[in-house]
Enzyme design. Structure first.
Site, PDB file in Angstrom:
ATOM      1  N   TYR A 180       0.840  -1.196   0.000  1.00 17.84           N
ATOM      2  CA  TYR A 180       0.000   0.000   0.000  1.00 17.84           C
ATOM      3  C   TYR A 180       0.874   1.246   0.000  1.00 17.84           C
ATOM      4  CZ  TYR A 180      -4.244  -2.668   0.890  1.00 17.84           C
ATOM      5  OH  TYR A 180      -5.299  -3.510   0.769  1.00 17.84           O
TER       6      TYR A 180
ATOM      7  N   ASN B  49     -12.895  -1.756  -5.073  1.00 20.98           N
ATOM      8  CA  ASN B  49     -12.642  -2.208  -6.433  1.00 20.98           C
ATOM      9  C   ASN B  49     -13.777  -3.128  -6.899  1.00 20.98           C
ATOM     10  OD1 ASN B  49     -11.637  -3.400  -8.774  1.00 20.98           O
ATOM     11  ND2 ASN B  49     -10.154  -4.657  -7.680  1.00 20.98           N
TER      12      ASN B  49
ATOM     13  N   CYS C   2      -6.389  -6.008  -7.086  1.00 19.09           N
ATOM     14  CA  CYS C   2      -6.182  -5.544  -5.714  1.00 19.09           C
ATOM     15  C   CYS C   2      -5.599  -6.652  -4.829  1.00 19.09           C
ATOM     16  CB  CYS C   2      -7.474  -4.998  -5.129  1.00 19.09           C
ATOM     17  SG  CYS C   2      -8.854  -6.143  -5.126  1.00 19.09           S
ATOM     18  N   HIS C   3      -5.719  -7.907  -5.266  1.00 15.58           N
ATOM     19  CA  HIS C   3      -5.139  -9.014  -4.496  1.00 15.58           C
ATOM     20  C   HIS C   3      -3.614  -8.952  -4.478  1.00 15.58           C
ATOM     21  CE1 HIS C   3      -5.335 -10.525  -8.649  1.00 15.58           C
ATOM     22  NE2 HIS C   3      -4.277 -11.264  -8.342  1.00 15.58           N
TER      23      HIS C   3
ATOM     24  N   GLU D 232      -0.603 -17.121  -9.183  1.00 15.61           N
ATOM     25  CA  GLU D 232       0.251 -16.246  -9.993  1.00 15.61           C
ATOM     26  C   GLU D 232       1.739 -16.420  -9.672  1.00 15.61           C
ATOM     27  OE1 GLU D 232      -1.122 -12.194  -9.761  1.00 15.61           O
ATOM     28  OE2 GLU D 232      -3.095 -12.716 -10.550  1.00 15.61           O
TER      29      GLU D 232
END
Length: 174
Positions: A94, A117, A125-126, A152
Protein backbone atom coordinates in the site's frame (compact mmCIF):
# COMPACT_ATOMS: atom_id res chain seq x y z
CA UNK A 1 -26.71 -4.56 -19.02
CA UNK A 2 -26.10 -8.30 -19.22
CA UNK A 3 -24.86 -10.76 -16.63
CA UNK A 4 -22.81 -13.90 -17.00
CA UNK A 5 -21.64 -16.44 -14.43
CA UNK A 6 -18.61 -18.69 -14.60
CA UNK A 7 -17.43 -21.41 -12.27
CA UNK A 8 -13.99 -20.80 -10.81
CA UNK A 9 -11.81 -22.57 -8.25
CA UNK A 10 -12.83 -19.78 -5.84
CA UNK A 11 -16.59 -19.98 -6.35
CA UNK A 12 -19.20 -18.78 -8.77
CA UNK A 13 -18.06 -15.57 -10.47
CA UNK A 14 -20.55 -12.89 -11.54
CA UNK A 15 -19.73 -10.62 -14.50
CA UNK A 16 -21.94 -7.61 -15.34
CA UNK A 17 -21.59 -5.04 -18.08
CA UNK A 18 -22.82 -3.63 -21.34
CA UNK A 19 -21.41 -2.60 -24.70
CA UNK A 20 -19.38 0.16 -22.96
CA UNK A 21 -17.53 -2.35 -20.80
CA UNK A 22 -17.61 -4.62 -17.77
CA UNK A 23 -18.70 -2.78 -14.62
CA UNK A 24 -18.64 -5.58 -12.05
CA UNK A 25 -16.80 -8.85 -11.46
CA UNK A 26 -17.26 -10.54 -8.11
CA UNK A 27 -17.11 -13.94 -6.50
CA UNK A 28 -20.35 -15.09 -4.92
CA UNK A 29 -20.12 -16.83 -1.56
CA UNK A 30 -22.36 -19.73 -0.69
CA UNK A 31 -23.65 -20.17 -4.22
CA UNK A 32 -23.09 -23.32 -6.23
CA UNK A 33 -24.06 -23.59 -9.84
CA UNK A 34 -26.18 -20.94 -11.47
CA UNK A 35 -27.22 -19.85 -14.89
CA UNK A 36 -24.54 -19.39 -17.54
CA UNK A 37 -26.09 -15.99 -18.18
CA UNK A 38 -29.21 -13.98 -17.42
CA UNK A 39 -31.06 -15.12 -20.56
CA UNK A 40 -30.09 -12.14 -22.72
CA UNK A 41 -27.46 -12.24 -25.44
CA UNK A 42 -24.22 -11.19 -23.77
CA UNK A 43 -22.70 -7.84 -24.57
CA UNK A 44 -19.30 -8.40 -26.19
CA UNK A 45 -17.18 -7.14 -23.24
CA UNK A 46 -19.07 -9.48 -20.87
CA UNK A 47 -18.54 -12.47 -23.17
CA UNK A 48 -14.85 -11.59 -23.53
CA UNK A 49 -14.48 -11.23 -19.75
CA UNK A 50 -16.05 -14.65 -19.18
CA UNK A 51 -13.68 -16.22 -21.69
CA UNK A 52 -10.57 -14.43 -20.42
CA UNK A 53 -11.32 -15.17 -16.75
CA UNK A 54 -11.81 -18.85 -17.62
CA UNK A 55 -8.39 -18.77 -19.31
CA UNK A 56 -6.86 -17.02 -16.28
CA UNK A 57 -8.11 -19.74 -13.94
CA UNK A 58 -6.86 -22.41 -16.37
CA UNK A 59 -3.39 -20.84 -16.15
CA UNK A 60 -3.23 -19.77 -19.80
CA UNK A 61 -3.81 -16.00 -19.40
CA UNK A 62 -1.99 -13.35 -17.37
CA UNK A 63 -3.49 -10.10 -18.70
CA UNK A 64 -6.95 -8.89 -19.67
CA UNK A 65 -7.87 -6.74 -22.65
CA UNK A 66 -11.67 -6.42 -22.67
CA UNK A 67 -13.38 -3.06 -22.14
CA UNK A 68 -14.03 -2.09 -18.53
CA UNK A 69 -16.24 0.65 -17.10
CA UNK A 70 -16.06 0.58 -13.31
CA UNK A 71 -18.05 3.28 -11.50
CA UNK A 72 -16.06 5.27 -8.96
CA UNK A 73 -14.74 8.65 -7.95
CA UNK A 74 -11.82 10.24 -9.76
CA UNK A 75 -9.54 9.23 -6.87
CA UNK A 76 -10.76 5.63 -6.93
CA UNK A 77 -10.27 5.51 -10.70
CA UNK A 78 -6.67 6.73 -10.29
CA UNK A 79 -5.96 4.03 -7.68
CA UNK A 80 -7.57 1.33 -9.85
CA UNK A 81 -5.44 2.48 -12.80
CA UNK A 82 -2.31 2.04 -10.66
CA UNK A 83 -3.51 -1.41 -9.58
CA UNK A 84 -3.78 -2.46 -13.23
CA UNK A 85 -0.09 -1.61 -13.64
CA UNK A 86 1.00 -4.17 -11.00
CA UNK A 87 2.20 -7.09 -13.13
CA UNK A 88 1.03 -10.69 -12.87
CA UNK A 89 3.16 -12.65 -10.42
CA UNK A 90 4.26 -9.61 -8.42
CA UNK A 91 3.05 -7.72 -5.39
CA UNK A 92 3.24 -4.15 -4.22
CA UNK A 93 2.62 -2.61 -0.81
CA UNK A 94 0.00 0.00 0.00
CA UNK A 95 2.86 2.36 0.83
CA UNK A 96 4.43 1.85 -2.62
CA UNK A 97 1.04 2.50 -4.19
CA UNK A 98 0.64 5.79 -2.31
CA UNK A 99 4.13 6.83 -3.35
CA UNK A 100 3.10 6.41 -6.99
CA UNK A 101 0.24 8.80 -6.27
CA UNK A 102 2.71 11.22 -4.71
CA UNK A 103 1.16 11.34 -1.22
CA UNK A 104 2.21 8.86 1.46
CA UNK A 105 -0.42 10.36 3.77
CA UNK A 106 -3.14 9.02 1.46
CA UNK A 107 -2.50 5.43 2.55
CA UNK A 108 -5.92 4.98 4.20
CA UNK A 109 -7.70 6.51 1.23
CA UNK A 110 -5.76 4.21 -1.10
CA UNK A 111 -6.70 1.21 1.05
CA UNK A 112 -10.36 2.28 0.97
CA UNK A 113 -10.29 2.67 -2.83
CA UNK A 114 -8.65 -0.74 -3.09
CA UNK A 115 -11.46 -2.20 -1.00
CA UNK A 116 -14.12 -0.70 -3.29
CA UNK A 117 -12.64 -2.21 -6.43
CA UNK A 118 -15.61 -3.58 -8.42
CA UNK A 119 -13.53 -5.65 -10.86
CA UNK A 120 -12.21 -8.68 -9.00
CA UNK A 121 -8.92 -10.05 -10.43
CA UNK A 122 -8.94 -7.78 -13.51
CA UNK A 123 -8.08 -4.77 -11.34
CA UNK A 124 -5.68 -6.85 -9.24
CA UNK A 125 -6.18 -5.54 -5.71
CA UNK A 126 -5.14 -9.01 -4.50
CA UNK A 127 -1.56 -8.08 -5.45
CA UNK A 128 -1.43 -5.36 -2.77
CA UNK A 129 0.08 -6.47 0.53
CA UNK A 130 1.38 -4.96 3.75
CA UNK A 131 4.80 -3.31 3.75
CA UNK A 132 6.15 -6.38 5.56
CA UNK A 133 4.68 -8.72 2.93
CA UNK A 134 1.75 -9.78 5.08
CA UNK A 135 -1.68 -10.39 3.65
CA UNK A 136 -4.06 -7.57 4.41
CA UNK A 137 -7.82 -7.32 4.30
CA UNK A 138 -9.45 -8.61 1.16
CA UNK A 139 -13.16 -8.32 0.37
CA UNK A 140 -13.25 -11.84 -1.06
CA UNK A 141 -11.59 -13.33 2.01
CA UNK A 142 -7.90 -13.77 2.75
CA UNK A 143 -8.00 -17.42 1.64
CA UNK A 144 -8.93 -16.23 -1.87
CA UNK A 145 -6.18 -13.62 -1.85
CA UNK A 146 -3.64 -16.27 -0.89
CA UNK A 147 -4.98 -18.64 -3.57
CA UNK A 148 -4.70 -15.93 -6.24
CA UNK A 149 -1.13 -15.05 -5.23
CA UNK A 150 -0.15 -18.73 -5.28
CA UNK A 151 -1.86 -19.13 -8.68
CA UNK A 152 0.25 -16.25 -9.99
CA UNK A 153 3.47 -17.51 -8.38
CA UNK A 154 3.68 -14.52 -6.03
CA UNK A 155 3.40 -16.46 -2.76
CA UNK A 156 5.19 -16.36 -0.45
CA UNK A 157 5.51 -12.62 -0.87
CA UNK A 158 9.01 -11.22 -1.19
CA UNK A 159 9.60 -7.76 0.24
CA UNK A 160 12.99 -6.14 -0.33
CA UNK A 161 14.64 -9.52 -0.71
CA UNK A 162 13.00 -11.12 2.33
CA UNK A 163 10.34 -13.80 2.01
CA UNK A 164 7.20 -13.41 4.08
CA UNK A 165 4.66 -16.14 4.53
CA UNK A 166 2.26 -14.54 6.96
CA UNK A 167 -0.53 -16.94 7.71
CA UNK A 168 -3.90 -15.87 6.26
CA UNK A 169 -5.29 -15.39 9.76
CA UNK A 170 -2.63 -12.83 10.60
CA UNK A 171 -3.60 -9.39 9.42
CA UNK A 172 -1.51 -6.33 8.88
CA UNK A 173 -3.33 -3.09 8.23
CA UNK A 174 -0.66 -1.67 5.93
Amino acid sequence: MTTAYIESPLGLTLIKGDEKGVSQISCLDGVCGGPAQDGLPLDEPVAQAAQQLTEYFAGTRQTFDFLISPAGTAFQQSVWQLLRAVPFGTTQSYLELTRHLGDEKAIRAVAAANGRNPLWIVVPCHRIVGSDGSLTGYAGGLWRKEWLLKHEGAWPVSVKGKASATAPGQLSLF
